[in-house]
Design a protein around this motif. Structure first.
Motif, PDB file in Angstrom:
ATOM      1  N   ASN A 194      -6.210   9.410   4.790  1.00  0.00           N
ATOM      2  CA  ASN A 194      -6.638  10.390   3.792  1.00  0.00           C
ATOM      3  C   ASN A 194      -6.898   9.644   2.482  1.00  0.00           C
ATOM      4  N   PRO A 195      -7.463  10.330   1.505  1.00  0.00           N
ATOM      5  CA  PRO A 195      -7.849   9.593   0.290  1.00  0.00           C
ATOM      6  C   PRO A 195      -6.684   9.285  -0.655  1.00  0.00           C
ATOM      7  N   TYR A 196      -5.466   9.604  -0.260  1.00  0.00           N
ATOM      8  CA  TYR A 196      -4.323   9.343  -1.147  1.00  0.00           C
ATOM      9  C   TYR A 196      -3.633   8.034  -0.784  1.00  0.00           C
ATOM     10  N   PHE A 197      -4.145   6.973  -1.323  1.00  0.00           N
ATOM     11  CA  PHE A 197      -3.530   5.655  -1.100  1.00  0.00           C
ATOM     12  C   PHE A 197      -3.815   4.793  -2.321  1.00  0.00           C
ATOM     13  N   SER A 198      -2.974   3.787  -2.500  1.00  0.00           N
ATOM     14  CA  SER A 198      -3.151   2.909  -3.656  1.00  0.00           C
ATOM     15  C   SER A 198      -2.481   1.580  -3.359  1.00  0.00           C
ATOM     16  N   VAL A 199      -3.173   0.494  -3.653  1.00  0.00           N
ATOM     17  CA  VAL A 199      -2.590  -0.838  -3.455  1.00  0.00           C
ATOM     18  C   VAL A 199      -1.930  -1.236  -4.774  1.00  0.00           C
ATOM     19  N   THR A 200      -0.679  -1.689  -4.690  1.00  0.00           N
ATOM     20  CA  THR A 200       0.000  -2.043  -5.945  1.00  0.00           C
ATOM     21  C   THR A 200      -0.719  -3.218  -6.599  1.00  0.00           C
ATOM     22  N   ASP A 201      -0.871  -3.101  -7.910  1.00  0.00           N
ATOM     23  CA  ASP A 201      -1.636  -4.112  -8.656  1.00  0.00           C
ATOM     24  C   ASP A 201      -0.755  -5.302  -9.013  1.00  0.00           C
ATOM     25  N   ASN A 202      -1.274  -6.130  -9.891  1.00  0.00           N
ATOM     26  CA  ASN A 202      -0.552  -7.364 -10.220  1.00  0.00           C
ATOM     27  C   ASN A 202       0.788  -7.119 -10.907  1.00  0.00           C
ATOM     28  N   SER A 203       0.998  -5.874 -11.367  1.00  0.00           N
ATOM     29  CA  SER A 203       2.310  -5.594 -11.960  1.00  0.00           C
ATOM     30  C   SER A 203       3.165  -4.786 -10.977  1.00  0.00           C
ATOM     31  N   GLY A 204       2.642  -4.567  -9.777  1.00  0.00           N
ATOM     32  CA  GLY A 204       3.419  -3.863  -8.760  1.00  0.00           C
ATOM     33  C   GLY A 204       3.366  -2.353  -8.890  1.00  0.00           C
ATOM     34  N   SER A 205       2.429  -1.824  -9.695  1.00  0.00           N
ATOM     35  CA  SER A 205       2.402  -0.374  -9.853  1.00  0.00           C
ATOM     36  C   SER A 205       1.235   0.260  -9.106  1.00  0.00           C
ATOM     37  N   VAL A 239       0.856  -1.196   0.000  1.00  0.00           N
ATOM     38  CA  VAL A 239       0.000   0.000   0.000  1.00  0.00           C
ATOM     39  C   VAL A 239       0.886   1.237   0.000  1.00  0.00           C
ATOM     40  N   VAL A 240       0.685   2.094  -1.004  1.00  0.00           N
ATOM     41  CA  VAL A 240       1.439   3.338  -1.082  1.00  0.00           C
ATOM     42  C   VAL A 240       0.501   4.461  -0.653  1.00  0.00           C
ATOM     43  N   SER A 241       0.963   5.315   0.251  1.00  0.00           N
ATOM     44  CA  SER A 241       0.083   6.395   0.699  1.00  0.00           C
ATOM     45  C   SER A 241       0.903   7.629   1.050  1.00  0.00           C
ATOM     46  N   ILE A 242       0.219   8.777   1.025  1.00  0.00           N
ATOM     47  CA  ILE A 242       0.868  10.014   1.476  1.00  0.00           C
ATOM     48  C   ILE A 242       0.561  10.152   2.963  1.00  0.00           C
ATOM     49  N   THR A 243       1.611  10.343   3.750  1.00  0.00           N
ATOM     50  CA  THR A 243       1.364  10.330   5.197  1.00  0.00           C
ATOM     51  C   THR A 243       1.163  11.725   5.763  1.00  0.00           C
ATOM     52  N   ASP A 244       1.599  12.767   5.048  1.00  0.00           N
ATOM     53  CA  ASP A 244       1.578  14.089   5.682  1.00  0.00           C
ATOM     54  C   ASP A 244       0.789  15.109   4.870  1.00  0.00           C
ATOM     55  N   LEU A 274      -7.078  -5.007   1.387  1.00  0.00           N
ATOM     56  CA  LEU A 274      -8.163  -4.097   1.039  1.00  0.00           C
ATOM     57  C   LEU A 274      -7.898  -2.758   1.718  1.00  0.00           C
ATOM     58  N   ALA A 275      -7.671  -1.739   0.873  1.00  0.00           N
ATOM     59  CA  ALA A 275      -7.401  -0.410   1.441  1.00  0.00           C
ATOM     60  C   ALA A 275      -8.629   0.472   1.251  1.00  0.00           C
ATOM     61  N   PHE A 276      -8.881   1.337   2.236  1.00  0.00           N
ATOM     62  CA  PHE A 276     -10.069   2.202   2.169  1.00  0.00           C
ATOM     63  C   PHE A 276      -9.871   3.378   3.121  1.00  0.00           C
ATOM     64  N   ILE A 277     -10.765   4.333   2.995  1.00  0.00           N
ATOM     65  CA  ILE A 277     -10.665   5.517   3.841  1.00  0.00           C
ATOM     66  C   ILE A 277     -11.194   5.179   5.242  1.00  0.00           C
ATOM     67  N   VAL A 278     -10.502   5.656   6.239  1.00  0.00           N
ATOM     68  CA  VAL A 278     -10.902   5.377   7.610  1.00  0.00           C
ATOM     69  C   VAL A 278     -12.343   5.847   7.847  1.00  0.00           C
ATOM     70  N   GLY A 279     -13.081   5.062   8.621  1.00  0.00           N
ATOM     71  CA  GLY A 279     -14.490   5.378   8.851  1.00  0.00           C
ATOM     72  C   GLY A 279     -15.409   4.644   7.898  1.00  0.00           C
ATOM     73  N   SER A 280     -14.822   3.907   6.949  1.00  0.00           N
ATOM     74  CA  SER A 280     -15.624   3.177   5.967  1.00  0.00           C
ATOM     75  C   SER A 280     -16.214   1.913   6.568  1.00  0.00           C
ATOM     76  N   SER A 281     -17.259   1.411   5.897  1.00  0.00           N
ATOM     77  CA  SER A 281     -17.840   0.127   6.281  1.00  0.00           C
ATOM     78  C   SER A 281     -17.327  -0.941   5.326  1.00  0.00           C
ATOM     79  N   VAL A 282     -16.938  -2.063   5.897  1.00  0.00           N
ATOM     80  CA  VAL A 282     -16.441  -3.164   5.080  1.00  0.00           C
ATOM     81  C   VAL A 282     -17.452  -4.300   5.148  1.00  0.00           C
ATOM     82  N   ASP A 283     -17.949  -4.703   3.981  1.00  0.00           N
ATOM     83  CA  ASP A 283     -18.810  -5.887   3.918  1.00  0.00           C
ATOM     84  C   ASP A 283     -17.918  -7.094   3.708  1.00  0.00           C
ATOM     85  N   ILE A 284     -18.017  -8.047   4.607  1.00  0.00           N
ATOM     86  CA  ILE A 284     -17.227  -9.264   4.441  1.00  0.00           C
ATOM     87  C   ILE A 284     -18.181 -10.369   4.003  1.00  0.00           C
TER      88      ILE A 284
END
Lengths: 888, 237
Positions: free
Chosen positions: B182-193, B81-86, B112-122
């Motif tokens: 914060n909304p700046y996050f991304s999970v690396t995909d199958n190619s690692g990007s 997971v790549v994210s901006i921390t500041d 599974l990455a998401f914005i804090v406060g979100s609801s996760v359906d399992i």
């Protein structure tokens, strides 16, 4: 013309200056005495005035703050306007007129009612009189006709006035009601306003409490002594109960008031006030302050006097952590006191480091000897190692509990010689029956590796460290209560190790080391491994002859007696010796005159300093003439601090029961059971009272470690626990680590059960679960619930011989055992929320959220059905204790 | 009075939770740039390890599974997971409704990455018993059974944290819930990007988190309407 006896000059002389001087002196002295009496000797007055000022100021600030909020609140302001309008309409206009006439009418109605009421009362008393006359006439046999007539007449009269009175009453009530209704709107508004302003107005009360009103003038409250008397709390020299006067709150006035946490003393709020000073704990109104903090409670003339920090006052203020030492005066179970960590730590050290071997203390008389038995020592230890160990135990194991007696080598040799000769008979006999184990090959790498794996798997590390720095339960900062075996080869040989690990009680019947039920092969593997730890001791030249020398042995015997080795070790021939140290039951009350400082001029003469130095360097007070024998324990600073607090708690005190905490049989069982639990180091493997489980650090998967036993008393049935303690069975067969067999005596097993039950506050250990009362619909519903379609319980839980799928570490305990093992009420609690009972457990919560189509979709019904089913499961299981089970 | 107010203010500042001081403020971003790149794995890529299905084979063994804790594809790292921390201000942030599936006894997605406060359906479409056991620290941990009849469990994650999720019934199952601040996050995909969009111009700390390899961060400067390229490198410690 001089008159006799008359001296004109004398008459002319003026004494004005003398009078002036005298008068001024008188005035000055009067003023001074007034000053001294009211100011100099009443320093507390200043404190109290200062406090009232502070209190008032804080309340005023808070009031202003709230007031500002209300002024900015449109809702509140709106109500204020409405109220003003309503009040206005009642003082002017139509309504005002109506109100005025109503009030006038009400006044008239009240007068009318009063008149009638009076009339009725007179009639009633006349009736009383008439009845008296009548009764009198009957008794004297006179004619009663006259009185009967009077009575009838009066009754008639009363019957006439009664309805009038009732009508007048109603009229008055009705008018009152009408006036009330006119006022109702205003009352309602006022109520709403005061509710909204409650946060603000509570500060008015605080301000009022800090001040007194003198007409228009408002001044701070006039200071006064605030004292509490604790009836019969103390005892005088004739052991008669005496009261204790405690005036501390004259200055420490806010000790039990929140909001002064950051103020300087004496105005600060007591730390942890909500807990420590709660009504259910130590309400200062009942206990005062000196009960915990000591000092001179009655003194108020100066701060030093009040704190008792003056000569000849024996109980100076206990500052800081030292106040913890007071807890033990009233609390039997100090280990559970969250706010006395040092006292608890000190007690653990005191009980387990061997102090009681030499010193008698009330309440600690029955602690068994902490060292190993030396009855067969010649069959166990290496002779050269033994001599070095006796000379200075800390060289071999710095963390050992065995203190250093600073023996010279010849003294150590003499002691060893005595121990050798005393144990020779029994030791040699044991050796005869225990030949070197067949199949043992020293240094067999494969076997040693197997032994290492086995030692780590079965749980040796729950108690023993096997390498540098490894430790399980640590006493104080760093003392080992169980030896680290990293250099065991220097001390004992494979022959002894083999029989010892197989069954420790075969060699030493009273040892606390349990049996891990090792097979011969397992014991051999572990022996091979342990024999590789460290290297054999270098032999001392001629050691055999030295130990065989009878002269040496004789000298050794005298040394053993002098230094009291039998305080910790079972030594043949010394069974009847008593403790060699002084009794410490009232050590905390010792005065300076009772403490021997030797020739030390560099140590301050206080109880604290004496005790600190004694613990740090036990022979520090020795002089040329007076020898001291207490050995060196090498205690860490923090351990000395903790021990000192415990020692200070050993006081000559009999606190009446109305002031003490729980001293019931249950508390006694908890205290003694915990002591036993420490002795067997249960917390090496299990977490109990949220402490311990030290072996868990070696496990990556906590499911494979020994289970925590927090709340065990509530969880399992006493009779099951008794059987399990006496003879453990594998409850979780997938664990490699083994619950050892401790060979507890019946008494010990019962004590442990009492301990667990006491911790869980189990009042009634045995109750009855009536199988016949289990409804069939419960069993039917539960059968569906546990099935694959629903909760699929047997996906993880074993049931008798039926094992779940998958690897063993994913399994959960056999539900057939639940019937005899678990408390039925606990099963309910567990099913409701497993995480609450045991945080981190693998057992997931199925509730809330049971299926809608079973038992009306009601969770609590489903849980009850499951419980009944689980309890009934075991009825057919082998080993279930026939028929119905006694349980809680 | 002034002094009292000051004291009050200071007290208020001190007692406010730190997180609310660093609160993120969302709004419209007009001249945002983009951060994109890959997370490289340093060293020899580990061979995919097969997971042995030991239980409920009729359902769980339908699909072959590899150990998801370290997947390297073409030298790049998957599921980091790549994210901006500041970042304090940027694009709008609103709680999401996201889904984690357990189809075939495997968490999908694995991270599974998401914005804090979100609801996760399992979701449990497997028709067997699962349990969702969280090993959270900042959020309160949970361990809920999900029997056949319970197709969906919903959990709300209120505090930012990377939470490990496991199923005790099926020991091999593991997944992660990554609640981002914060909304700046991304999970690396199958190619690692990965790719982060609508980033307001500025210099930020970009952090990559991986369940096995830990965390690495670097500074990145974003210019208006331009793309900043970033390459991370992670290795086994």
């Amino acid at each position: 013309m001089a008159v006799r006896g008359y001296d004109e000059n004398e008459e002319k002389k003026s004494y004005g200056s003398v009078f002036l001087l005298g008068t001024s002196l008188l005035v000055a002295v009067s003023l001074w005495s007034l000053w001294d009496d009211n100011i100099t000797r009443r320093p507390w007055k200043k404190f109290q005035t200062e406090f009232y000022r502070l209190d008032y100021r804080k309340a005023k600030a808070a009031y202003d703050e709230e007031d500002k909020k209300l002024k900015a609140d449109p809702g509140y302001q709106d109500l204020v306007k409405k109220l003003a309008a309503a009040e206005d309409s009642l003082t002017r206009g139509e309504l005002a007129k109506k109100l005025k006439s109503l009030r006038a009418e009400e006044a008239r109605a009240t007068v009318r009612f009063g008149d009638l009421d009076q009339e009725v009362k007179f009639i009633k008393s006349e009736l009383e009189e008439a009845w008296y006359e009548y009764d009198h006439a009957v008794q004297q046999g006179r004619n009663t006709k006259r009185y009967q007539e009077t009575i009838q007449e009066l009754e008639k009269e009363k019957a006439k006035v009664d309805p009038q009175l009732e009508a007048a009453r109603q009229k008055r009530e009705q008018l009152k009601e009408e006036i009330k209704n006119l006022d109702a709107g205003i009352k309602e508004l006022e109520n709403q306003l005061s509710k909204m302003a409650a946060e603000r107005d509570k500060w008015i009360r605080v301000m009022e409490n800090a001040t007194v009103n003198l007409g228009l003038l408002s001044i701070y409250k006039i200071p006064k002594i605030r004292q509490i008397v604790l009836d019969e709390f103390d005892r005088n020299n004739f052991d008669e109960p005496t009261g204790r006067v405690d005036r501390c709150q004259t200055c420490h006035i806010a000790a039990n008031r929140p909001g002064f946490e950051n103020e300087p003393q004496p105005f600060r709020t007591h730390s942890r006030r909500e807990v420590l000073l709660a009504d259910s704990a130590h309400s200062p109104d009942k206990f005062g302050c000196t009960v915990c903090h000591e000092g001179q409670g009655a003194a108020v003339n100066s701060v030093r006097q009040a704190h008792g920090e003056v000569s000849y006052w024996e109980f100076p203020l206990l500052r800081g952590a030292k106040a913890q030492s007071s807890c033990a005066s009233c609390h039997l179970d100090v280990q559970k006191l969250q706010d006395a960590p040092l006292l608890a730590q000190g007690q653990r050290i005191f009980e387990q480091i061997g102090c009681t071997g030499c010193h008698l203390v009330q309440g600690y008389e029955n602690i068994p000897k902490i060292g190993p038995s030396l009855r067969r020592i010649n069959a166990k230890a290496d002779a050269s190692w033994m001599v070095r160990w006796i000379a200075n135990s800390h060289n071999y194991r710095p963390q050992t509990r065995m203190p250093n007696f600073s023996f010279k080598e010849d003294e150590a040799t003499a002691i060893a010689a005595y121990l050798w000769s005393a144990s020779k008979e029994e030791g040699d006999k044991w050796l005869e029956g225990h030949p070197a184990p067949a199949g043992f090959r020293e240094g067999d790498k494969e076997m040693a590796a197997k032994g290492k794996n086995l030692a780590e798997a079965v749980g040796c590390k729950g108690c023993h460290g096997l390498a540098e720095g490894e430790a399980s339960t640590v006493l104080g900062k760093e003392k080992e209560i169980i030896p680290n075996l990293k250099n065991i080869a220097a001390k004992v040989g494979p022959r002894w190790i083999y029989y010892w690990v197989k069954n420790p009680r075969d060699f030493s019947p009273d040892t606390r080391m349990p049996s891990l039920r090792l097979s011969d092969q397992e014991a051999l593997a572990i022996t091979t491994y342990l024999a590789t730890l460290g290297s054999k001791s270098e032999a001392i030249a001629g050691i055999e002859e030295k130990l065989g020398d009878a002269k040496n042995a004789k000298r050794g015997e005298a040394l053993v007696r002098k230094y009291g080795c039998f305080g910790c070790h079972d030594i043949p021939g010394m069974e009847k010796e008593s403790r060699i140290g002084v009794e410490l039951s009232t050590f905390g009350s010792k005065t300076l005159e009772e403490l021997f400082f030797g020739n030390r001029a560099d140590i301050r003469h206080t109880w604290d300093d004496w005790t600190y130095n004694k613990l740090k360097t036990p022979r520090i007070y020795a002089t040329e003439r007076i020898e001291q024998v207490m050995p060196q324990f090498n205690l860490a600073e923090e351990d000395i601090k903790a021990l000192r607090i415990l020692l200070a708690s050993f006081r000559d005190k009999k606190v009446p029961s109305r002031y003490t905490a729980d001293r019931s049989q249950r508390a006694v069982q908890v205290v003694e059971g915990r002591r036993l639990m420490h002795q067997y180091n249960c917390i090496g493997c299990h977490e109990i009272e949220n402490r311990g489980g030290f072996i868990r650090k070696y496990y990556e998967n906590p499911a494979l470690a020994p289970p925590p036993l927090n709340g065990e008393g509530e969880k399992v049935q006493s009779h099951w626990l008794f059987g399990f303690l006496k003879e453990p069975i594998p409850l979780r067969p997938w664990l490699n680590v083994r619950m050892p067999t401790f060979n507890f005596s019946d008494q010990e097993a019962n004590l442990l059960i009492g301990f667990f039950n006491g911790l869980s506050r189990v009042e009634i250990p045995y109750a009855y679960f009536d199988d016949r009362k289990v409804p069939k619909e419960h069993l039917d519903a539960a059968r569906i619930l546990v099935s694959k379609e629903y909760f699929n319980c047997f996906s993880c839980h074993k049931q008798g011989d039926k094992n779940p799928e998958g690897p063993q570490e994913g399994w959960a305990p056999d539900l057939n055992l639940a019937r005899s093992r678990l408390n039925p009420n606990w099963i309910i609690k567990w099913l409701q929320d497993p995480q609450k009972v045991q945080p981190g457990t693998k057992m997931p919560s199925f509730f809330p959220g049971g299926p809608d189509n079973i038992m009306g979709g009601k969770d609590e019904k489903q849980i009850e059905a499951l419980r009944d089913y689980i309890v009934m499961l075991g009825t057919k299981a082998p080993g279930a204790d026939g028929g119905r089970t006694a349980s809680r | 009075m002034k002094k009292a107010m000051l004291v009050f203010l200071v007290a208020a500042l001190v007692t406010l939770p730190l997180s609310s001081l660093l609160a993120y403020e969302g709004g419209a971003v007009s001249d945002g740039g983009t951060i994109s790149g890959v997370v490289k794995f340093k060293g020899a890529a580990p061979a995919p390890k097969k997971v042995e299905v030991t239980k409920d084979k009729e359902v769980c063994a339908k699909t072959a599974k590899n150990d998801p804790t370290l997947i390297v594809s073409g030298g790049n790292l998957v599921n980091a997971v790549v994210s901006i921390t500041d970042i304090k201000k940027g694009k709008k942030m609103a709680p999401q409704k996201v889904t984690m599936d357990q189809n075939g006894c495997e968490y999908k997605p694995h991270v599974l990455a998401f914005i804090v406060g979100s609801s996760v359906d399992i979701l449990n479409p497997d028709g067997i018993l699962h349990n969702v056991h969280s090993y959270s620290k900042a959020n309160s941990p949970f361990n809920m059974a999900q029997p056949k009849f319970k197709k969906t469990i919903t959990v709300k994650i209120d505090k930012p944290e990377a939470i490990s999720v496991k199923c005790d019934v099926h020991g091999w199952m593991s997944g992660w819930l990554f609640a981002a601040e914060n909304p700046y996050f991304s999970v690396t995909d199958n190619s690692g990007s990965f790719k982060l969009t609508d980033v307001p111009p500025g210099t930020y700390t970009l952090e990559v988190w991986h369940e096995t390899l830990g965390k690495v961060s670097q500074k990145v400067t974003v210019k208006a309407k331009q793309e900043a390229k970033v390459t991370f490198e992670m290795e086994k410690k």
